[in-house]
Enzyme design. Structure first.
Site, PDB file in Angstrom:
ATOM      1  N   THR A  12       2.787   3.149  -7.139  1.00 14.88           N
ATOM      2  CA  THR A  12       2.829   3.682  -5.786  1.00 14.88           C
ATOM      3  C   THR A  12       2.172   5.058  -5.838  1.00 14.88           C
ATOM      4  O   THR A  12       1.627   5.453  -6.869  1.00 14.88           O
ATOM      5  CB  THR A  12       4.282   3.753  -5.259  1.00 14.88           C
ATOM      6  OG1 THR A  12       4.253   4.106  -3.865  1.00 14.88           O
ATOM      7  CG2 THR A  12       5.107   4.780  -6.017  1.00 14.88           C
ATOM      8  N   VAL A  37       0.861  -1.174   0.000  1.00 16.32           N
ATOM      9  CA  VAL A  37       0.000   0.000   0.000  1.00 16.32           C
ATOM     10  C   VAL A  37       0.901   1.228   0.000  1.00 16.32           C
ATOM     11  O   VAL A  37       1.730   1.398   0.894  1.00 16.32           O
ATOM     12  CB  VAL A  37      -0.945   0.030   1.219  1.00 16.32           C
ATOM     13  CG1 VAL A  37      -1.850   1.253   1.160  1.00 16.32           C
ATOM     14  CG2 VAL A  37      -1.770  -1.245   1.286  1.00 16.32           C
ATOM     15  N   CYS A  38       0.759   2.066  -1.017  1.00 17.64           N
ATOM     16  CA  CYS A  38       1.518   3.309  -1.128  1.00 17.64           C
ATOM     17  C   CYS A  38       3.022   3.019  -1.130  1.00 17.64           C
ATOM     18  O   CYS A  38       3.506   2.209  -1.919  1.00 17.64           O
ATOM     19  CB  CYS A  38       1.107   4.261  -0.011  1.00 17.64           C
ATOM     20  SG  CYS A  38       1.687   5.960  -0.207  1.00 17.64           S
ATOM     21  N   SER A  39       3.778   3.640  -0.221  1.00 15.31           N
ATOM     22  CA  SER A  39       5.232   3.511  -0.237  1.00 15.31           C
ATOM     23  C   SER A  39       5.716   2.138   0.206  1.00 15.31           C
ATOM     24  O   SER A  39       6.918   1.858   0.167  1.00 15.31           O
ATOM     25  CB  SER A  39       5.875   4.587   0.640  1.00 15.31           C
ATOM     26  OG  SER A  39       5.430   4.489   1.980  1.00 15.31           O
ATOM     27  N   GLY A  40       4.814   1.240   0.609  1.00 14.10           N
ATOM     28  CA  GLY A  40       5.202  -0.132   0.864  1.00 14.10           C
ATOM     29  C   GLY A  40       5.823  -0.800  -0.346  1.00 14.10           C
ATOM     30  O   GLY A  40       6.524  -1.805  -0.230  1.00 14.10           O
TER      31      GLY A  40
END
Length: 324
Positions: free
Chosen positions: A126, A106-109
């Protein structure tokens, strides 16, 4: 199979993105006849983790809990773009994929998955603010900055914040069918599927050139977006030959006159959709697209969503009834 889900947390995790995973996979909705997931929060860096919001999270689960997960999900965290990750974390992610599990960011993961080599040769995404850096740091990844999520085999990556909900519901839809995904979305009071992609959420200011050669012409173009323009007319406005003008324009703006003009017209259409109740035909006329059909075509091509859908997203329901 999607029965066992583990959320993999690193220090300075973002609570909202973690909350998305907990809400979709961690709640017992068996009273509604919905499947229950064996859900666990796993710490990659000790039993107590800091969040970026100033409070801590504790969990009894370590990396060994990942070995039984059908899905390993990595929420966003602060400084994920420029930090190093424990090798045992990266090894655990690789093992998960090797044994047939799926991994979700999720996102910057996505940076954690990239560090494990799981984005190499794969399509991914991202948050739009971090997509250029993701592509720079992991050049073998195929970064798609304008989408809400990407499903490429065992690796699913999602864009910023709420796009994690879209990716999670996508996985639920694949594993349990649309009725289950729709029921969870209804409980969460979110749409089961969103139209368009990240492009509609990116704030793009009008570009300005640092050079003076075509600066005056750019200003003139901005004031006359509703008018037809040819390279010959613009060259005359700049007192150059068409060939010289086209070359200078490309050098100073990084694009062609047509593409620059199209982008400004879409930007103006976005502004009018957000701030006015004008009909689609009126907006099409003011932005130089001519008619609502042409506006819709270029809007969808540029932003991945329709003008009416964009207006509903950023203004809420209106009384405008024209189809677009």
């Amino acid at each position: 199979m999607l029965k066992n889900v583990a959320a993999l947390l690193l220090d300075e995790v973002h609570p909202f993105e973690l909350g998305v995973l907990c809400e979709v996979f961690g709640l017992d909705r068996s009273d509604e006849g919905l499947p229950v997931h064996d859900f666990a929060v796993v710490s990659a860096e000790g039993p107590v983790l800091q969040t970026h919001a100033g409070f801590t999270i504790s969990t009894p689960h370590g990396l060994d809990r990942l070995e039984e997960a059908d899905l390993v999900a990595v929420p966003a965290g602060s400084h994920f773009m420029d930090r190093e990750y424990p090798e045992e974390v990266l090894d655990a992610l690789r093992r998960a994929v090797d044994r047939g599990a799926r991994v979700l960011s999720v996102c910057s993961g996505a940076y954690v998955l990239g560090a494990a080599g799981l984005l190499d040769g794969r399509r991914c995404t991202t948050h739009w603010r971090h997509s250029a850096e993701l592509a720079r740091r992991f050049p073998r990844a195929v970064v798609e900055p304008d989408v809400l999520y990407v499903d490429d085999g065992p690796v699913i990556t999602s864009a910023g914040t709420a796009a994690g909900i879209d990716a999670c519901l996508h996985l639920v839809r694949q594993a349990h069918g649309p009725d289950v995904a729709n029921a969870i979305a209804r409980r969460m009071v979110v749409p089961p599927h969103r139209d368009g992609g990240q492009a509609q959420y990116i704030k793009r200011p009008l570009p300005r050139t640092a050079c003076d050669t075509v600066g005056g012409t750019l200003a003139w173009m901005e004031r006359h977006l509703d008018q037809e323009m040819t390279v010959e007319q613009l060259a005359a406005q700049a007192h150059m030959s068409p060939r010289t003008f086209a070359r200078r324009f490309q050098q100073e703006t990084g694009t062609t006159p047509y593409r620059w003009l199209l982008r400004q017209r879409v930007l103006l259409a976005q502004h009018l959709l957000e701030t006015s109740d004008e009909t689609m035909d009126v907006i099409a006329g003011r932005t130089g697209f001519g008619n609502a059909a042409a506006l819709r075509h270029q809007f969808v091509k540029s932003l991945g969503t329709t003008p009416n859908s964009y207006r509903r997203t950023f203004r809420g329901p209106t009384s405008v009834s024209e189809a677009a």
